[in-house]
Design a protein around this motif. Structure first.
Motif, mmCIF file in Angstrom:
data_model
loop_
_atom_site.group_PDB
_atom_site.id
_atom_site.type_symbol
_atom_site.label_atom_id
_atom_site.label_comp_id
_atom_site.label_asym_id
_atom_site.label_seq_id
_atom_site.Cartn_x
_atom_site.Cartn_y
_atom_site.Cartn_z
ATOM 1 N N ARG A 152 0.839 -1.204 0.000
ATOM 2 C CA ARG A 152 0.000 0.000 0.000
ATOM 3 C C ARG A 152 0.873 1.252 0.000
ATOM 4 O O ARG A 152 0.591 2.224 -0.705
ATOM 5 C CB ARG A 152 -0.929 0.002 1.214
ATOM 6 C CG ARG A 152 -1.867 1.209 1.268
ATOM 7 C CD ARG A 152 -2.833 1.106 2.444
ATOM 8 N NE ARG A 152 -3.768 2.225 2.456
ATOM 9 C CZ ARG A 152 -3.526 3.397 3.042
ATOM 10 N NH1 ARG A 152 -2.360 3.596 3.679
ATOM 11 N NH2 ARG A 152 -4.429 4.364 3.002
ATOM 12 N N GLY A 153 1.952 1.213 0.768
ATOM 13 C CA GLY A 153 2.876 2.341 0.786
ATOM 14 C C GLY A 153 3.496 2.600 -0.577
ATOM 15 O O GLY A 153 3.663 3.751 -0.995
ATOM 16 N N LEU A 154 3.829 1.526 -1.283
ATOM 17 C CA LEU A 154 4.376 1.679 -2.634
ATOM 18 C C LEU A 154 3.370 2.342 -3.567
ATOM 19 O O LEU A 154 3.726 3.212 -4.370
ATOM 20 C CB LEU A 154 4.775 0.318 -3.203
ATOM 21 C CG LEU A 154 6.013 -0.371 -2.628
ATOM 22 C CD1 LEU A 154 6.262 -1.683 -3.362
ATOM 23 C CD2 LEU A 154 7.244 0.523 -2.721
ATOM 24 N N GLU A 155 2.123 1.912 -3.468
ATOM 25 C CA GLU A 155 1.090 2.471 -4.342
ATOM 26 C C GLU A 155 0.861 3.951 -4.050
ATOM 27 O O GLU A 155 0.724 4.765 -4.970
ATOM 28 C CB GLU A 155 -0.224 1.699 -4.174
ATOM 29 C CG GLU A 155 -0.168 0.247 -4.618
ATOM 30 C CD GLU A 155 0.036 0.100 -6.112
ATOM 31 O OE1 GLU A 155 -0.310 1.037 -6.867
ATOM 32 O OE2 GLU A 155 0.541 -0.955 -6.536
ATOM 33 N N LEU A 156 0.817 4.307 -2.778
ATOM 34 C CA LEU A 156 0.608 5.708 -2.416
ATOM 35 C C LEU A 156 1.792 6.563 -2.849
ATOM 36 O O LEU A 156 1.618 7.678 -3.346
ATOM 37 C CB LEU A 156 0.382 5.826 -0.906
ATOM 38 C CG LEU A 156 -0.894 5.168 -0.368
ATOM 39 C CD1 LEU A 156 -0.962 5.302 1.146
ATOM 40 C CD2 LEU A 156 -2.133 5.779 -1.016
ATOM 41 N N ALA A 157 3.004 6.037 -2.676
ATOM 42 C CA ALA A 157 4.190 6.778 -3.098
ATOM 43 C C ALA A 157 4.212 6.953 -4.608
ATOM 44 O O ALA A 157 4.586 8.016 -5.120
ATOM 45 C CB ALA A 157 5.451 6.054 -2.627
ATOM 46 N N ALA A 158 3.800 5.915 -5.325
ATOM 47 C CA ALA A 158 3.784 5.993 -6.788
ATOM 48 C C ALA A 158 2.764 7.014 -7.274
ATOM 49 O O ALA A 158 2.979 7.694 -8.284
ATOM 50 C CB ALA A 158 3.480 4.619 -7.378
#
Length: 266
Positions: free
Chosen positions: A244-250
């Motif tokens: 989820r953190g990766l998606e939000l950062a992306a």
């Protein structure tokens, strides 16, 4: 000399007067038409298997290595495609009115691999195995149905495993092929091992070659218990938060590809 009356009212030759005028319903015309081909019916709960490009990171590839015996079993179960599953990725937009999936994953779609199989000497139904190759969510609904569990079994399994429901998703809207219960990869693998004995070998493309040896046989008292190790759920919770953190950062920095890297399991 011809009379004026004969010139004004000539008599047509007999051969022309008796010859019928061809119509569109004559046998010659009818046989020359090609029959209209029926449009092939699309089964909405089955994958289409169209070649496409993979979207995002391939963190959960199919396991297609097999020896002769496993190949024989997969052929017996009519596993399709038997090879090159990764050539047919599918994009399933999340269309449900519930916004929990996007809120808990940061994603608006599922990027999945599919394959199908049939139970030998069964009713011919094609069972679909699906998983998200980006973040590892596994559609478990067909696993329960194929092993003749009631419709309430997935929800019951979630209640029996504290914390699992918070990282699993019940998708009810959008494409039929995407509807059902989706669970994190390792949790789904551990859960399936408790009740998928009869289909253990056809799940190796999803869970790997070690899966059959992890499955509990029916004569074991633990068979069908559906309780899994809490450590697996805790690890799956950490992975879900990481993805989820990766998606939000992306979404904040779409050009920053360094954020999109495989998760390292410990």
């Amino acid at each position: 000399m011809a009379s004026i009356e004969s010139l004004l009212n000539p008599i047509a030759p007999a051969s022309k007067a008796c010859s019928p005028t061809p119509t569109s319903s004559s046998p010659t015309t009818m046989t020359s038409r090609s029959p209209r081909q029926k449009r092939q019916k699309v089964v909405k709960d089955q994958p289409s298997f169209k070649k496409a490009n993979i979207r995002g990171d391939l963190r959960y590839p199919p396991h297609e290595e097999r020896d002769g015996e496993l190949e024989r079993i997969h052929t017996q179960f009519q596993l399709h495609p038997l090879h090159n599953i990764a050539n047919f990725p599918a994009h399933i937009p999340y269309c449900s009115q519930k916004k929990s999936f996007k809120g808990r994953t940061g994603r608006g779609s599922l990027e999945v691999f599919h394959y199908t199989f049939q139970i030998p000497n069964g009713d011919g139904k094609k069972w679909v195995v699906s998983w998200d190759y980006n973040i590892g969510l596994v559609r478990t609904t067909s696993l329960f149905k194929c092993t003749q569990h009631p419709k309430t079994a997935p929800a019951k399994a979630l209640k029996m495993n504290p914390g699992l429901s918070k990282i699993s998703h019940s998708i009810t809207g959008g494409a039929l092929i995407g509807q059902g219960y989706w669970m994190p990869f390792e949790a789904a693998k551990a859960l399936a091992a408790t009740f998928c004995w009869k289909i253990r070998y056809v799940l190796t493309p999803l869970f790997g070659l070690d899966f059959p040896s992890r499955c509990i046989p029916p004569e074991d008292s633990r068979f069908g218990d559906m309780r899994i190790d809490q450590a697996i759920i805790l690890q799956a919770t950490r992975e879900a938060a990481y993805y989820r953190g990766l998606e939000l950062a992306a979404s904040l920095h779409p050009q920053d590809t360094d954020q999109d890297r495989p998760y390292v399991r410990h």
